[in-house]
Design an enzyme around this catalytic site. Structure first.
Site, PDB file in Angstrom:
ATOM      1  N   LYS A   1      81.263  35.179 -18.868  1.00  0.00           N
ATOM      2  CA  LYS A   1      82.032  33.934 -18.736  1.00  0.00           C
ATOM      3  C   LYS A   1      83.070  33.943 -19.843  1.00  0.00           C
ATOM      4  O   LYS A   1      83.048  34.822 -20.710  1.00  0.00           O
ATOM      5  CB  LYS A   1      81.130  32.716 -18.840  1.00  0.00           C
ATOM      6  CG  LYS A   1      80.414  32.578 -20.171  1.00  0.00           C
ATOM      7  CD  LYS A   1      79.615  31.283 -20.214  1.00  0.00           C
ATOM      8  CE  LYS A   1      78.993  31.084 -21.577  1.00  0.00           C
ATOM      9  NZ  LYS A   1      78.198  29.875 -21.671  1.00  0.00           N
TER      10      LYS A   1
ATOM     11  N   CYS B   1      70.043  35.171 -19.659  1.00  0.00           N
ATOM     12  CA  CYS B   1      68.863  34.326 -19.393  1.00  0.00           C
ATOM     13  C   CYS B   1      68.537  34.068 -17.933  1.00  0.00           C
ATOM     14  O   CYS B   1      67.376  34.163 -17.533  1.00  0.00           O
ATOM     15  CB  CYS B   1      69.060  32.980 -20.069  1.00  0.00           C
ATOM     16  SG  CYS B   1      68.800  33.059 -21.826  1.00  0.00           S
TER      17      CYS B   1
ATOM     18  N   ALA C   1      62.197  26.380 -16.508  1.00  0.00           N
ATOM     19  CA  ALA C   1      62.584  25.438 -15.452  1.00  0.00           C
ATOM     20  C   ALA C   1      64.043  25.013 -15.611  1.00  0.00           C
ATOM     21  O   ALA C   1      64.791  24.973 -14.620  1.00  0.00           O
ATOM     22  CB  ALA C   1      61.672  24.214 -15.482  1.00  0.00           C
TER      23      ALA C   1
HETATM   24  C1  UDX Z   1      72.465  29.580 -20.166  1.00  0.00           C
HETATM   25  C2  UDX Z   1      72.039  28.113 -20.251  1.00  0.00           C
HETATM   26  O1  UDX Z   1      73.153  27.273 -19.935  1.00  0.00           O
HETATM   27  C3  UDX Z   1      71.523  27.797 -21.647  1.00  0.00           C
HETATM   28  O2  UDX Z   1      71.036  26.460 -21.713  1.00  0.00           O
HETATM   29  C4  UDX Z   1      70.407  28.763 -21.981  1.00  0.00           C
HETATM   30  O3  UDX Z   1      69.955  28.541 -23.301  1.00  0.00           O
HETATM   31  C5  UDX Z   1      70.856  30.209 -21.816  1.00  0.00           C
HETATM   32  O4  UDX Z   1      71.381  30.417 -20.510  1.00  0.00           O
HETATM   33  P1  UDX Z   1      74.583  30.971 -20.953  1.00  0.00           P
HETATM   34  O5  UDX Z   1      73.908  32.152 -20.344  1.00  0.00           O
HETATM   35  O6  UDX Z   1      75.185  31.108 -22.307  1.00  0.00           O
HETATM   36  O7  UDX Z   1      73.549  29.755 -21.045  1.00  0.00           O
HETATM   37  O8  UDX Z   1      75.761  30.531 -19.981  1.00  0.00           O
HETATM   38  P2  UDX Z   1      76.076  29.392 -18.919  1.00  0.00           P
HETATM   39  O9  UDX Z   1      77.205  28.589 -19.411  1.00  0.00           O
HETATM   40  O10 UDX Z   1      74.865  28.643 -18.512  1.00  0.00           O
HETATM   41  O11 UDX Z   1      76.625  30.242 -17.688  1.00  0.00           O
HETATM   42  C6  UDX Z   1      75.804  31.175 -17.011  1.00  0.00           C
HETATM   43  C7  UDX Z   1      76.559  31.838 -15.900  1.00  0.00           C
HETATM   44  O12 UDX Z   1      76.799  30.927 -14.825  1.00  0.00           O
HETATM   45  C8  UDX Z   1      77.935  32.382 -16.287  1.00  0.00           C
HETATM   46  O13 UDX Z   1      78.133  33.631 -15.690  1.00  0.00           O
HETATM   47  C9  UDX Z   1      78.891  31.349 -15.743  1.00  0.00           C
HETATM   48  O14 UDX Z   1      80.167  31.873 -15.472  1.00  0.00           O
HETATM   49  C10 UDX Z   1      78.174  30.940 -14.467  1.00  0.00           C
HETATM   50  N1  UDX Z   1      78.545  29.613 -13.980  1.00  0.00           N
HETATM   51  C11 UDX Z   1      78.308  28.502 -14.737  1.00  0.00           C
HETATM   52  C12 UDX Z   1      79.103  29.474 -12.717  1.00  0.00           C
HETATM   53  O15 UDX Z   1      79.318  30.455 -12.013  1.00  0.00           O
HETATM   54  N2  UDX Z   1      79.428  28.221 -12.262  1.00  0.00           N
HETATM   55  C13 UDX Z   1      79.190  27.100 -13.001  1.00  0.00           C
HETATM   56  O16 UDX Z   1      79.497  25.988 -12.507  1.00  0.00           O
HETATM   57  C14 UDX Z   1      78.619  27.238 -14.274  1.00  0.00           C
END
Ligand code: UDX
Ligand code: ADP
Length: 480
Positions: free
Chosen positions: A335, A272, A218
């Site tokens: 990212k 994830c 979730a």
């Molecule tokens: C995510 C969850 O944040 C974390 O709690 C979980 O355990 C694993 O999945 P992560 O995959 O490491 O973590 O990266 P995250 O920082 O969440 O970013 C995910 C994606 O969303 C990236 O591609 C990032 O660039 C993108 N993103 C994030 C956006 O496009 N806009 C945003 O505002 C935030």
């Protein structure tokens, strides 16, 4: 001395165990993996994953109370608490293909635990798994128990890559789910006492097993949904002349909504979000909740739309053809501050441009050529298997070259596409880049990192996600 063993030395297992070891000198932590090269890397100066602050933590306790080993069975047999953090790919065949989690690796880890154990154990789910996985694991363990008692806990990891060490040192919360029996509660308390070494008690949440498993899915679904929401708005902003950053700021200042996770982008990636939402969709469908499944599926559809919309923008802006044109790709990681490319939007964008016969010149400060070529050769979901079981990557794509810096990537190119928000892309000498490019020179910014006005002054035609369109792009036929 309590002994902990973690099966799976990946992005989750490695950093999490390193932090447990550094915070709990009285606990011996072994991280084990079937991958010899991964364990060798964990034991070397060049750790297998790039994560700010990780080197120092590992250096502090490796060889003291933190060990990396391929002797999986010995360490599992000796441990009191076994964390399982193995791959959980999306199934590509059979029942639930394209949605359900493939629990092959989980099941084989569970069977191995049952085979080698000689004492009671607490087994902790660390990798994200569908709801009720613990029950399946419990059955495997108890049916093979030889009189040994197992308690299964769900302790999902919420760390984000790039800030993993910070997140582990100072988590918003630690979640522990267990059976609501006397033995179950004892096991929850045992794990709680590990985290209590450094996490304040009010941040350690204890729930039943299913709540913990579902909370993880979730949480990721909610986060991804925010990104798809702002990305959906970005398309509307481009169509209407609004600026998505201004809209997101105005929306995010409502304290009920909050400012985080509202950055429009070319699409979310990472190991994830997509996988967990697909799991959620599958679980909903299995429970006859078609509308709920459809609601969450839409989050992924918008993410896919955002990536294909970007490719369409590039191609349609450049006279509807990129065939034979050099396009620079700046950034490949999903990212900034990570070398991880799992599900990165760059893969789909690059594949889209290659499909239109572009020649790509790719630069990422943390991702090397072998990884990029492999990513572009793999099919959907294939990445999420232990390395030795992944299909061998086909020969390097002829249309793709991987270079050492942004200037080399852009030299002679018709367009530059920014795929990752690396800080260094903000400070590039865009005047110099412009000089070396074909004209008209285009910049397509998938991360809103470039200074649009400044670049337009230099002479670029600039597209930036969700920003008012360049006059050049306005006159083109609308893209779907
Ligand atoms: C995510 C969850 O944040 C974390 O709690 C979980 O355990 C694993 O999945 P992560 O995959 O490491 O973590 O990266 P995250 O920082 O969440 O970013 C995910 C994606 O969303 C990236 O591609 C990032 O660039 C993108 N993103 C994030 C956006 O496009 N806009 C945003 O505002 C935030
Ligand atoms: P995550 O991001 O969840 O940490 P990774 O794919 O980075 O996932 O890591 C999972 C690790 O688990 C891989 O290094 C893989 O080799 C390892 N692994 C998978 N199955 C087993 C197993 N049965 N025993 C030991 N290690 C395993």
């Amino acid at each position: 001395m309590v002994k902990i063993c973690c099966i799976g030395a990946g992005y989750v297992g490695g950093p999490t165990m390193a932090v447990i070891a550094v915070k709990c000198p009285s606990i011996e932590v072994a991280v084990v993996d079937i991958s010899v090269s991964r364990i060798q890397a964990w034991n070397s100066d060049q750790l297998p994953i790039y994560e700010p602050g990780l080197d120092e933590v590992v250096k502090k306790c490796r060889g003291t109370n933190l060990f990396f080993s391929t002797d999986v069975e010995r360490h599992v047999a000796e441990a009191d608490i076994v964390f399982v953090s193995v791959n959980t790919p999306t199934k590509t065949r059979g029942l639930g293909a394209g949605k359900a989690a493939d629990l092959t690796y989980w099941e084989s880890a569970a069977r191995m635990i049952a085979d080698v154990s000689k004492s009671d154990k607490i087994v902790v789910e660390k990798s994200t798994v569908p709801v009720k996985t613990a029950e399946a694991i419990e059955r495997i363990l108890t049916h093979n128990s030889k009189g040994i008692k197992y308690q299964i806990l769900s302790n999902p990891e919420f760390l984000a890559e790039g800030t993993a060490i910070q997140d582990l040192f100072n988590p918003d919360r630690v979640l522990i789910g267990g059976r609501e029996t006397a033995d179950g509660k004892k096991a929850v308390d045992a794990l709680k006492s590990v985290y209590a070494h450094w996490v304040p008690e009010d941040r350690i949440l204890c729930t039943n097993l299913w709540s913990a498993e579902l909370s993880k899915l979730a949480a990721n679904a909610f986060l991804a949904q925010r990104i798809s929401s702002v990305n959906a708005m970005s398309a509307l902003c481009e169509a209407t002349g609004a600026d998505v950053a201004q809209v997101a700021h105005a929306v995010g200042t409502d304290s009920r909504i909050g400012p985080k996770f509202l950055k429009a982008s070319v699409g979310f990636g990472g190991s994830c979000f997509q996988k967990d939402i697909l799991n959620l969709v599958y679980i909903c469908e299995c429970n006859g909740l078609a509308e709920v499944a459809g609601y969450w599926r839409q989050v992924i559809k918008v993410n896919d739309y955002q990536k294909s919309r970007f490719v369409n923008r590039v191609v349609s802006s450049m006279f509807n053809t990129v065939a034979g044109k050099k396009v620079a790709i700046l950034g490949f990681a999903f990212k900034k501050d990570t070398g991880d490319t799992r599900e990165t939007a760059a893969i789909d964008v690059c594949k889209g441009l290659i499909g239109d016969k572009a020649h790509l010149s790719i630069f990422d400060p943390q991702v090397g050529e072998a990884q990029i070529q492999k990513d572009l050769a793999l099919n959907k979901f294939e990445w999420d298997h232990p390395a030795h079981l992944q299909p061998a990557a086909a020969g390097a794509a002829k249309q793709v070259s991987v270079v050492r810096d942004a200037y080399e990537a852009a030299k002679g190119a018709h367009a530059v596409c920014v795929m990752t928000e690396w800080e260094e892309f903000k400070g590039l000498d865009y005047g110099r880049i412009y000089e070396g490019m074909q004209k008209p020179a285009f910049v397509f910014d998938g991360r809103n990192v470039v200074d649009v006005e400044k670049l337009r002054e230099i002479g670029f035609i600039v597209y930036s996600i969700g920003k008012p369109l360049d006059p050049w792009l306005k006159d083109l036929p609308a893209v779907a």
